[in-house]
Scaffold this motif. Sequence first.
Motif, PDB file in Angstrom:
ATOM      1  N   ASP A 224      -6.340 -17.060   0.518  1.00 13.77           N
ATOM      2  CA  ASP A 224      -4.977 -16.646   0.874  1.00 13.77           C
ATOM      3  C   ASP A 224      -4.963 -15.149   1.200  1.00 13.77           C
ATOM      4  N   LEU A 225      -5.637 -14.383   0.366  1.00 16.92           N
ATOM      5  CA  LEU A 225      -5.715 -12.942   0.575  1.00 16.92           C
ATOM      6  C   LEU A 225      -6.454 -12.625   1.883  1.00 16.92           C
TER       7      LEU A 225
ATOM      8  N   ALA B 144      -7.636  -3.619   2.624  1.00 11.08           N
ATOM      9  CA  ALA B 144      -7.771  -3.914   1.195  1.00 11.08           C
ATOM     10  C   ALA B 144      -7.249  -2.734   0.392  1.00 11.08           C
TER      11      ALA B 144
ATOM     12  N   ALA C  93      -0.125 -12.706  -1.397  1.00 10.05           N
ATOM     13  CA  ALA C  93      -1.507 -13.148  -1.625  1.00 10.05           C
ATOM     14  C   ALA C  93      -2.222 -12.074  -2.436  1.00 10.05           C
TER      15      ALA C  93
ATOM     16  N   THR D 107     -14.873 -14.852  -7.447  1.00  5.85           N
ATOM     17  CA  THR D 107     -14.714 -13.495  -6.922  1.00  5.85           C
ATOM     18  C   THR D 107     -13.557 -12.816  -7.647  1.00  5.85           C
ATOM     19  N   LYS D 108     -13.661 -11.524  -7.821  1.00  4.52           N
ATOM     20  CA  LYS D 108     -12.636 -10.808  -8.583  1.00  4.52           C
ATOM     21  C   LYS D 108     -11.498 -10.308  -7.694  1.00  4.52           C
ATOM     22  N   TYR D 109     -11.774 -10.140  -6.415  1.00  3.43           N
ATOM     23  CA  TYR D 109     -10.740  -9.674  -5.486  1.00  3.43           C
ATOM     24  C   TYR D 109     -10.421 -10.736  -4.433  1.00  3.43           C
ATOM     25  N   TYR D 110     -11.442 -11.176  -3.732  1.00  2.00           N
ATOM     26  CA  TYR D 110     -11.252 -12.057  -2.581  1.00  2.00           C
ATOM     27  C   TYR D 110     -10.758 -13.449  -2.952  1.00  2.00           C
ATOM     28  N   ASN D 111      -9.838 -13.975  -2.156  1.00  2.66           N
ATOM     29  CA  ASN D 111      -9.561 -15.409  -2.119  1.00  2.66           C
ATOM     30  C   ASN D 111      -9.069 -15.723  -0.705  1.00  2.66           C
TER      31      ASN D 111
ATOM     32  N   PRO E 183      -4.894 -10.238  -5.108  1.00  2.00           N
ATOM     33  CA  PRO E 183      -6.309 -10.323  -5.473  1.00  2.00           C
ATOM     34  C   PRO E 183      -6.469 -11.162  -6.749  1.00  2.00           C
ATOM     35  N   ASN E 184      -7.619 -11.804  -6.878  1.00  2.37           N
ATOM     36  CA  ASN E 184      -7.863 -12.643  -8.067  1.00  2.37           C
ATOM     37  C   ASN E 184      -7.669 -11.883  -9.370  1.00  2.37           C
TER      38      ASN E 184
ATOM     39  N   HIS F 108       0.851  -1.195   0.000  1.00  9.27           N
ATOM     40  CA  HIS F 108       0.000   0.000   0.000  1.00  9.27           C
ATOM     41  C   HIS F 108       0.883   1.239   0.000  1.00  9.27           C
TER      42      HIS F 108
ATOM     43  N   ILE G 267     -14.172  -4.652  -5.013  1.00 10.79           N
ATOM     44  CA  ILE G 267     -13.143  -4.841  -3.987  1.00 10.79           C
ATOM     45  C   ILE G 267     -13.758  -4.659  -2.597  1.00 10.79           C
TER      46      ILE G 267
END
Lengths: 284, 284
Positions: free
Chosen positions: B263-264, B220, A270, B257-261, A272-273, A221, B60
Amino acid sequence: MELWYTENYTDTVKFSIKVKEQLYTKTSQFQQIDVFDTYEFGKLLTIDGLVMITEKDEFIYHDMITHVPMATNPNIKSVLVIGGGDGGTVRELTRYKTIEKIDMVEIDKVVVDASREHFQITACKLDDERVSLYFEDGIKFVEGKENIYDLIIVDSTDPIGPGEGLFTTEFYRNCYKALTEEGILVNQNESPYYEADAKEMIRASKKIKNIFPIAEVYQAHIPTYPSGHWLFGFASKKLHPVKDLDAQKWNDLGLKTKYYNTDLHVGAFALPNYVKEMIETGAF
Amino acid sequence: MELWYTENYTDTVKFSIKVKEQLYTKTSQFQQIDVFDTYEFGKLLTIDGLVMITEKDEFIYHDMITHVPMATNPNIKSVLVIGGGDGGTVRELTRYKTIEKIDMVEIDKVVVDASREHFQITACKLDDERVSLYFEDGIKFVEGKENIYDLIIVDSTDPIGPGEGLFTTEFYRNCYKALTEEGILVNQNESPYYEADAKEMIRASKKIKNIFPIAEVYQAHIPTYPSGHWLFGFASKKLHPVKDLDAQKWNDLGLKTKYYNTDLHVGAFALPNYVKEMIETGAF
């Protein structure tokens, strides 16, 4: 009178910072270097109108570009820094007593001069006895070098202007050769969010993947970089940045850091997807 | 003519977005709601001149405010959403077949109306049969409720205006009571980077910590929020968001999901040292 520094993230997105005064401006052989004093971020160093570092958050970038590889391999003794004229990367490296030799190759002496004058916060360790400064083209510097460095850090500007050649296959291949058996290459790798930046990141990642057996991307970040979501490339001949991390060993060093810690080290990989997908498919 | 939307992050830092046209403006009993069509971010919803959501990156925020608690406890059946008038949080929740009941309490019907008209991307599941919409004050809504919800999501504006009461000890205490034995409270919790935002985050975290046995903060990358570094609070009666995460179980659901997984999910709780310190010491 109000003075504002504005950076265009795209043609239709702008980030603006109110400036107390301009402290420095010089056009070198390669680029334009400016230093501003700002209200929110303290001093601000820009190159060709892009934020390089600010006093407020330079620690984030420098923590992440040095401590991630150093924690992955605490046996690193010999380091090459390409770019990094502000000195922040060297400053963090000199905190490791185990490092014996740091070569820093900055093409533009003016960046170092400006930093010595206005950014002692980052330039303070450039005279450490282990540091050798070369004002040369990093691309040529690595050519023909073999099995010399345990770590190469590409602390470059964006892939336009003098930084461009630092994002080529040939350069990455020369880095591979210049690295020792357990060598690691880390590079600043743009943002995944705005199209032009992301496409550079995708291109660089693809090239690195073709050369190094281990090639990962990690994030931080950094609020004063476009989107605040910044990526780094981690490429390596042997060591995996997460599987081979010995967190205890790094923590035993007792280094105080404002951003980095070993949990965050793991978390930074890790992605984001949508970022993973970009890197895998090569499409924005 | 050029039209720009500008948000002041501080008195001396601005973020500006070029606008194609303004699609909607209305001053409700509580606040001013605007919708713009922009070049970079698609449609943009603002409340009192602050970015709420954009088409480009709403995923996100909504991924992180819903999937983190849902993956921590896949047995959640009854959910209360406070705020969230754009519908994005409800949209993500309705993807879980195991959720039986979603109460959404939005104080300002105008936000929902504007979203239904211009943000079908987020408002598309507000008519799901499990959803009950209440246009009421969320603060009063939770008063006196006991042992009803497995999850409460506070999807609020900033702690000024109608959102203010959603950052008080009394409100958090009422949420605690309204939650079931394994209940989880998630709230949007500002940015750690700019002083005013960070101080709100510190205050909220402290209050929540005094009430809930488990209180963590996660992060995030949300480029259209100030600094791009955004925090969420995770408070819970029993379940720890990292130790009790059953990643396999969530992945078996097969949600795209486009952001979440997962590991994240774990990585999001690995905060930078300066943020951890802020939360621990209470000082910016």
